[in-house]
Write an enzyme that holds these catalytic residues in place. Structure first.
Site, PDB file in Angstrom:
ATOM      1  N   ALA A   1     -27.137 -20.946  16.014  1.00 20.11           N
ATOM      2  CA  ALA A   1     -28.587 -21.014  16.200  1.00 20.11           C
ATOM      3  C   ALA A   1     -28.906 -22.004  17.306  1.00 20.11           C
ATOM      4  CB  ALA A   1     -29.249 -21.451  14.891  1.00 20.11           C
ATOM      5  N   ASN A   2     -30.175 -22.164  17.608  1.00 23.96           N
ATOM      6  CA  ASN A   2     -30.594 -23.220  18.526  1.00 23.96           C
ATOM      7  C   ASN A   2     -31.924 -23.786  18.046  1.00 23.96           C
ATOM      8  OD1 ASN A   2     -32.927 -21.959  20.010  1.00 23.96           O
ATOM      9  ND2 ASN A   2     -31.351 -20.459  20.462  1.00 23.96           N
TER      10      ASN A   2
END
Lengths: 234, 234
Positions: A41-42
């Site tokens: 994810a970010n």
């Protein structure tokens, strides 16, 4: 908010300068699965992209928001398509064409896992799992280089932690988009997940430094610039 | 909720059977950074761990909830410590000792990136970045094998996508904990992020299958079993 709506109304003189225009806005992170329970994810929250979709809709554009996982509410007057991965986001953007405007504000994962595991990877398998990566489709470059049906105005975002303007100018040429909104997402900036943003608007005319302002204000100002772009052309 | 509190009160006869006991509960996922903007995550919501902390506190235990990133509210009567990575979670658990009870409900990342990048990894660097992994500390095994000050009752969770009971029985022996709550987190089960859970309670006495119930009900039943464990010992 009501204050935003009033501000936009006053700024636009109550006109709907983007009425009859169609806009696609991407927002949020993408999640790239490793196995059924893990993913890459970010830190994008979706705040900036959602605010841009809201601002374009308030100026009269028919707006489709293609968003990765985000806790932000769906802005009023906007059609929302939820996606998880970069590939799903590209497919949703392509399905939403044709459009006059594309604003790619999502923090799309550059890479995904080459071979997603069907079952949870067990720690006790012995060797460490190797996460072989493969490149995700480039949504901004794909929309910028459409042979037919390219949106008139394609705007990308550059999230950088160093050499913000320099990296963004290079990105503009590489992707083939018209404008880049470049921002500093170094942890000390507080941009990811935060309420404020300090951006540079990069176009063929050069780089414009905007003062630090709220993500809503960045969205309102960008939407206003987009409206002016179409007014100047007609 | 008030209904939960009333149910617990009726079930416990209004007594606080865990008064004077101290409990550590871990909850949620951990996030393991790849670079300043990207991380590895998992689909744990923190619902089950937070509900267990709430249930133990309602039965009178002094409860410390050590939670990874989760949108769940802090349960009333519980002390919360927020962490991001597995290493931070272990440090927070160790700092919270001594305790009578440890319930490790968090979905701790088994691995982290060997060498976190200080700047955002650029896609244009040429070669794909290699994500070399290294093993994270094992919080459940560490607490289960403390040479001195081991909690009297250490409860682990096993999130499996296949062979749920078989994997959980093996985990009980490998980790050295007293009980394992095993659940099925295959995507079709809807457990991660969902409201219901179907679990098996594994101990030296064997495996007990609990019917499908809400995560609140699983928490209440587990807290009741923990209270009974301490009553049987005294």
């Amino acid at each position: 908010t009501i204050a935003d709506a009033v501000m936009d109304f006053l700024q636009s003189g109550g006109r709907k300068p983007l009425a009859g225009r169609r806009a696609i806005v991407t927002s949020g992170p993408t999640h790239e699965p490793i196995d059924p329970v893990r993913y890459i994810a970010n830190r994008s929250s979706g705040k900036q992209g959602h605010a841009i979709a809201a601002a374009l809709a308030r100026l009269g554009a028919e707006t489709i928001l293609v968003s990765g996982p985000s806790g932000e509410p769906v802005p009023s007057g906007v059609s929302m398509v939820r996606v998880e991965t970069a590939r799903e986001m590209l497919a949703a953007c392509e399905a939403a064409l044709p459009a006059d405007i594309a604003v790619c504000a999502a923090a799309v994962a550059d890479w995904r896992i080459d071979c997603e595991a069907v079952q949870k990877i067990k720690k006790e398998g012995g060797a460490l799992p190797s996460l072989a990566l493969t490149e995700n489709p480039d949504i901004l470059a794909t929309l910028s280089r459409l042979a037919s049906g390219r949106p008139s105005l394609v705007v990308g975002f550059a999230a950088e932690t160093e050499k913000v303007v320099e990296h963004a100018v290079a990105k503009l040429g590489r992707k083939g988009c018209d404008w880049i909104v470049a921002n500093d997402v170094a942890p000390a900036s507080g941009t990811f997940g935060g309420h404020d943003n300090r951006v540079h608007l990069i176009s063929a005319d050069g780089a414009e430094d905007w003062p630090k302002m709220s993500k809503q204000e960045v969205a309102g100002r960008l939407a206003g610039r987009i409206a002016r772009y179409f007014e100047d052309r007609t």
